[in-house]
Enzyme design. Structure first.
Site, PDB file in Angstrom:
ATOM      1  N   LYS A  50      26.638  12.882  21.981  1.00 37.49           N
ATOM      2  CA  LYS A  50      27.046  12.179  20.768  1.00 37.49           C
ATOM      3  C   LYS A  50      25.892  11.293  20.336  1.00 37.49           C
ATOM      4  CE  LYS A  50      30.974  11.815  18.305  1.00 37.49           C
ATOM      5  NZ  LYS A  50      31.924  12.895  18.020  1.00 37.49           N
ATOM      6  N   GLY A  95      45.241   6.042   9.752  1.00 31.98           N
ATOM      7  CA  GLY A  95      43.912   6.519   9.390  1.00 31.98           C
ATOM      8  C   GLY A  95      44.013   7.808   8.591  1.00 31.98           C
ATOM      9  N   GLY A 137      41.484   9.495   6.713  1.00 33.15           N
ATOM     10  CA  GLY A 137      40.222  10.077   6.284  1.00 33.15           C
ATOM     11  C   GLY A 137      40.418  11.571   6.074  1.00 33.15           C
ATOM     12  N   VAL A 140      40.370  14.101   8.199  1.00 36.83           N
ATOM     13  CA  VAL A 140      41.274  14.711   9.175  1.00 36.83           C
ATOM     14  C   VAL A 140      42.700  14.220   8.959  1.00 36.83           C
ATOM     15  CG1 VAL A 140      41.819  14.961  11.619  1.00 36.83           C
ATOM     16  CG2 VAL A 140      39.437  15.004  10.877  1.00 36.83           C
TER      17      VAL A 140
END
Length: 367
Positions: free
Chosen positions: A94, A194, A196, A198
């Site tokens: 990452k 959340g 966003g 996705v």
């Protein structure tokens, strides 16, 4: 003398990397800096036994460098197990770029970051994440082949978020099957935290199935937009963790299941897209199990994105990528059964099965 130093912060001054709580035998940590573009980035390579380390690049305005380092260590470790448990021949990596993507990001900065990725000669392959986009990946592709999630015009598969959401949806249905006796989500009360790329796609799947969806996000304008588009209710209470819902789906940043929230949670299932949802996996995974809350391990059910970008490496076939992502349903059920049969938390069960695959490969390679 070291023996006289007692506080964690002081200890980290002595061992700033290897002494980090999230350091988990990482193979390599790369610190990247470029004065001209303002780039400050960290690449974490956790494990490459199964293949090159693949994981997205997150750009975030961290409070400090310790926070950024801890994030990249946790995220890269999660990528190792995500690839292992889904049967991909990839390791875990990452990257994080320190800064506000809306203000600080420039094409020159992203290009310079791509050059750092290229210097690793394929040991790390990047992709998009929070704060980076498909056009950013196209910029990186100009300077290195070691990038996935590039645009379809460049021969890639584009934004992997829809496939990630599909995998989360499959994992959530498996959790519902195991906990409630039916995978049907119609009438189930679900809170998505959340929204966003996705989170929005997940809301789309859920509302189409007839679930009673509530949404929460720090962006008020985004909440109104998604509520209007899909008919989802905006969560209006004071504390979302104590919401009276069947399923809690964290789809923003990690560690929302922590010492402050875990005893408030009323949901019977936790299944979402966020990485590292448990602040301390061993501790909070055990508490959830004791409370009878079924946790779908995040690094398993949010693996659709990496399945999709991996397909770019081996020759992109959208149908095959979706088939492998759909199989998250079966793997999730296997993890639940394995956990119960062996008196483990679901996180421990998923981690053990992933580690077993890595250990088997090491044995085959004579390591």
């Amino acid at each position: 003398m070291i023996s006289e130093i007692t506080t964690p912060s002081e200890l980290h001054k002595i061992d700033p990397v290897f002494g980090q709580p999230s350091f988990d035998n990482h193979e390599q940590i790369v610190f990247c800096h470029d004065k001209d573009t303002g780039l400050k980035a960290i690449i974490g390579i956790h494990n490459t036994v199964l293949g090159p380390a693949l994981g997205g690049t997150r750009m975030w305005n961290y409070n400090n460098e310790w926070e950024a380092l801890n994030d990249v260590l946790r995220l890269s470790r999660g990528m190792t197990y995500k690839s292992a448990i889904t049967g991909l021949n990839l390791g875990g990596g990452k990257a994080v770029i320190i800064g506000d993507s809306k203000i600080d990001k420039t094409p020159a900065m992203i290009t310079k970051f791509g050059q750092f990725v290229h210097s690793l000669s394929g040991k790390y392959i990047t992709a998009e994440d929070v704060g980076t986009t498909t056009p950013d990946m196209d910029l990186i592709r100009d300077v290195t082949p070691h990038v996935t999630g590039i645009s379809e015009a460049r021969g890639g598969s584009g934004n992997p978020s829809p496939v990630t959401a599909y995998g989360v949806y499959m994992g959530m249905k498996a959790a519902a099957k195991y906990k409630f006796g039916s995978e049907n989500l119609s009438g189930r009360k679900i809170l998505v935290q959340g929204i966003g790329h996705v989170g929005e796609t997940l809301v789309d799947y859920l509302t189409k199935e007839g679930a009673i969806v509530q949404i929460a996000d720090i962006n008020e304008a985004r909440l109104r937009e998604i509520s209007s588009k899909y008919g989802a209710a905006i969560f209006a209470e004071d504390d979302l963790y104590s919401a009276d819902v069947d399923i809690y789906a964290p789809c923003a940043l990690g560690a929302t299941v922590n010492d402050h929230t875990i005893n408030k949670i009323k949901a019977k299932v936790i299944a979402g897209a966020a990485n590292n949802q448990l602040a301390v996996e061993e501790v909070h995974g055990k508490i959830l199990r004791e409370k009878g809350i079924l946790y779908a391990p995040d690094f398993l059910i949010n693996a659709g994105g990496i399945i999709n970008v991996y397909a770019e490496i081996v020759g992109y076939d959208k149908a095959e990528a979706l088939r492998r992502t759909e199989n998250i349903y079966n793997t999730t059920l296997e993890i639940f059964h394995y956990a119960d049969a062996n008196n483990l938390t679901t996180y421990q069960a998923a981690l053990l099965l992933a580690q077993n695959r890595i250990d088997q490969r090491k044995k085959e390679n004579g390591i």
